[in-house]
Scaffold this active site. Structure first.
Site, PDB file in Angstrom:
ATOM      1  N   ASN A 152       0.974  -1.340   0.028  1.00 23.22           N
ATOM      2  CA  ASN A 152      -0.107   0.099  -0.123  1.00 23.22           C
ATOM      3  C   ASN A 152       0.906   1.067   0.150  1.00 23.22           C
ATOM      4  OD1 ASN A 152      -2.497   1.564   0.583  1.00 23.22           O
ATOM      5  ND2 ASN A 152      -1.300   2.052   2.427  1.00 23.22           N
ATOM      6  N   GLN A 168      -8.829   4.858   0.152  1.00 26.48           N
ATOM      7  CA  GLN A 168      -7.715   4.158  -0.724  1.00 26.48           C
ATOM      8  C   GLN A 168      -6.913   5.043  -1.658  1.00 26.48           C
ATOM      9  OE1 GLN A 168     -10.733   1.659  -2.745  1.00 26.48           O
ATOM     10  NE2 GLN A 168     -10.653   0.055  -1.027  1.00 26.48           N
ATOM     11  N   ASP A 191       1.233   6.744  -0.799  1.00 25.59           N
ATOM     12  CA  ASP A 191       0.190   5.824  -0.973  1.00 25.59           C
ATOM     13  C   ASP A 191       0.355   5.418  -2.436  1.00 25.59           C
ATOM     14  OD1 ASP A 191      -2.177   4.688  -0.129  1.00 25.59           O
ATOM     15  OD2 ASP A 191      -2.851   4.788  -2.137  1.00 25.59           O
ATOM     16  N   ASP A 195      -0.714  -6.845   3.845  1.00 23.19           N
ATOM     17  CA  ASP A 195      -0.820  -5.523   4.766  1.00 23.19           C
ATOM     18  C   ASP A 195      -1.732  -4.453   4.278  1.00 23.19           C
ATOM     19  OD1 ASP A 195      -0.034  -4.465   7.494  1.00 23.19           O
ATOM     20  OD2 ASP A 195       0.713  -2.744   5.782  1.00 23.19           O
ATOM     21  N   HIS A 227      -6.999  -0.369   2.400  1.00 27.54           N
ATOM     22  CA  HIS A 227      -6.715   1.178   1.821  1.00 27.54           C
ATOM     23  C   HIS A 227      -6.064   0.623   0.155  1.00 27.54           C
ATOM     24  CE1 HIS A 227      -6.332   3.140   5.569  1.00 27.54           C
ATOM     25  NE2 HIS A 227      -5.950   1.874   5.921  1.00 27.54           N
ATOM     26  N   GLU A 246      -5.308  -8.412   5.158  1.00 27.51           N
ATOM     27  CA  GLU A 246      -5.620  -7.623   6.301  1.00 27.51           C
ATOM     28  C   GLU A 246      -6.553  -6.803   5.924  1.00 27.51           C
ATOM     29  OE1 GLU A 246      -3.767  -4.825   9.866  1.00 27.51           O
ATOM     30  OE2 GLU A 246      -3.280  -4.604   7.896  1.00 27.51           O
TER      31      GLU A 246
END
Length: 532
Positions: free
Chosen positions: A130, A195, A204, A234, A238, A267
């Site tokens: 991410n 996101q 990001d 992970d 997002h 996750e």
């Protein structure tokens, strides 16, 4: 979240004893004979999170503990190069996908994979796709733990070059989302914000970008080709679910596998008060998901009315009853992980003493989800890295020494006697359903796993003696929660079992553990086991 009324005291009926179903007979009343076998039961799906542990240490522990005890997978902390710092969370801020990290070199990582495989244990890699690092405002270039340069002010990360150095300039600001000109996430009701915004200020990745996907799937391909058996992804909520699926599909194509054949744990922290598009159900087409509701339910019930666990699998797994439910086959469940352990009151942890061992016993005894245990270290500061951590490395730990007594820097949960016994219990009863579930009062809960196992829990402050019904065949069985050498036994007579339960404790029996058939052990209790 309310899931409906708790059930009152009851007994779930079950079928009578069926000796043919037993792998190792322990039921003279059914005509079976003791085989005298001392073999550990076949491993199934138990996972252990080896949090912030160096590769050389994990390799040795696979040989000495995880393999012999029947653990199927060990999940390791992120193996890629990260920012410098002693804190554990620095591992979650990558500056390249080089496999030289605080926890060891690429060669040590490969040796760990091979050593664990030889012990029958698969490695799951914790993967961070991410984000990269926080957006620093002090300017200038910085250096990762393996020497890679990066500039977190401008978003320049030249070491993300791809598996074949096909992007020699690496990535820059154009390869990241720019929601609200680099704003951090402030709320979770807007899917785009969650996101495309920055999580805690970290750059990001634009995971819809062909370039970013190519770089990231090269990294996943390399891990897979080295022998990694699964991936824990992970911060998945997002990442757009379509992006996540596209990344897995592309990685699968690169390694020549069907995507469904690649073990993929995501996750995703479900919350009814958050945007619909970031809920766990959106990611089930890609792989399994983490069931954080399990953590909160277990935490609440074991600190209060244990009978609230009676219908846990239905409440968390029946989508007809609960639209946020996750079916058992898709759920990864745990008592705590490194995040929840650092939020006081959110989960049961090692700091809760005997209650923690009891919670892990329920995790391994019940039949909902894939169980994940945690092996970690003691901490006072929630940011503290592993014992002895420096800005660029974590020193190797010899668990034979670290676990020679209870109360050291490392918790050694993987070696505790209740853990060892309940892993064997879980592996033996795997594939059976919970039956004869009994909840005589708010502190007692018991159930059988067909004719293969029986377990009873007492989360109260007083010792209790109680007689329960069980579908286990008549016989005398080792209490594997209490001892490793079968020096403590419990008898089943005419479908009844009378047990004495110490405060905050359990009794666990399985048909493969009798005086003549329990796995060999030279001691009653492992020295790492705390004296609660």
């Amino acid at each position: 979240m309310a899931y409906g009324n708790r059930r009152g005291a009851s007994i779930r009926t079950a079928a009578a004893c069926a000796c043919a179903a037993l792998v190792v007979a322990a039921a003279p009343a059914c005509g079976a004979k003791d085989t005298g076998s001392a073999a550990t039961t076949k491993r199934t799906d138990v996972e252990v999170i080896a949090f912030q542990q160096p590769w050389t240490s994990i390799a040795k522990e696979c040989t000495n503990t995880y393999g012999p005890e029947g653990v199927a997978y060990v999940e390791v902390s992120p193996p890629q190069e990260s920012i410098q710092g002693t804190q554990w969370w620095t591992s979650y801020q990558p500056v390249s996908y080089k496999l030289d990290s605080k926890l060891g070199t690429e060669a040590e990582f490969k040796d760990m994979i091979d050593t664990c495989a030889a012990a029958g244990v698969g490695i799951i890699a914790d993967v961070v796709l991410n984000q990269t690092t926080g957006a620093a405002h002090d300017g200038g270039w910085k250096e990762g733990v393996a020497g890679s340069k990066y500039d977190p002010t401008t978003g320049a990360y030249p070491a993300f070059t791809g598996g074949h150095d096909q992007y020699p300039q690496g990535v820059d600001a154009k390869d990241f989302h720019d929601w609200e000109h680099g704003a951090s996430i402030s709320g979770y009701m807007d899917q785009q914000e969650v996101q495309e915004g920055r999580l805690s200020g970290m750059w990001d990745f634009d995971t819809s970008s062909d370039k970013v996907r190519d770089i990231q799937t090269d990294y996943l391909k390399k891990l897979y080709k080295m022998g990694v058996k699964g991936f824990r992804m992970d911060a998945v909520k997002h990442i757009n679910n379509e992006d996540m699926k596209a990344i897995k599909d592309q990685m699968a194509e690169k390694v020549g596998k069907d995507p469904d054949d690649i073990y993929w744990i995501q996750e995703v922290i479900g919350n009814a008060a958050e945007a619909s598009g970031i809920q766990p159900r959106n990611y089930l087409n890609t792989g399994s998901v983490t069931q954080f509701a399990y953590v909160s339910n277990l935490n609440s019930a074991l600190r209060g009315d244990v009978s609230a666990l009676a219908d846990l699998g239905e409440r968390l797994g029946d989508t007809g009853r609960n639209k946020f439910a996750i079916a058992s086959k898709d759920a990864n469940v745990f008592v705590t992980n490194w995040d929840t352990a650092r939020n006081p009151g959110q989960a049961i942890t090692y700091k809760d003493g005997a209650l923690y061992a009891l919670a892990n016993a329920f995790l391994l005894a019940y039949d909902y989800g894939t169980p994940r245990l945690l092996s970690d270290y003691r901490f006072a500061d929630r940011d503290a890295g592993a014992p002895g951590a420096t800005d660029t490395s974590v020193p190797a730990v010899d668990f034979d020494e670290a676990c020679a007594a209870a109360g050291g820097d490392w918790n050694c949960q993987q070696r505790w006697t209740p853990t060892r016994g309940m892993i064997a219990f879980h592996n033996y009863v795997h594939g059976t359903k919970v039956e004869d579930l009994q909840e005589p009062d708010s502190s007692l809960l018991a159930f059988s796993r067909g004719d293969k196992g029986f377990v009873a829990f007492n989360n109260g402050a007083k010792e209790v003696t109680h007689e329960f019904a069980t579908t286990m065949p008549d016989g005398e069985y080792c209490d594997v929660y209490a001892v490793e050498d079968c020096s403590k036994t419990v008898k089943v007579r005419k479908g009844k079992v009378q047990v004495t339960l110490a405060p905050t404790s359990a009794v666990a029996l399985y048909a493969g553990a009798t005086k003549g058939t329990h796995p060999a052990a030279s001691r009653a209790v492992d020295p790492s086991t705390p004296q609660w």
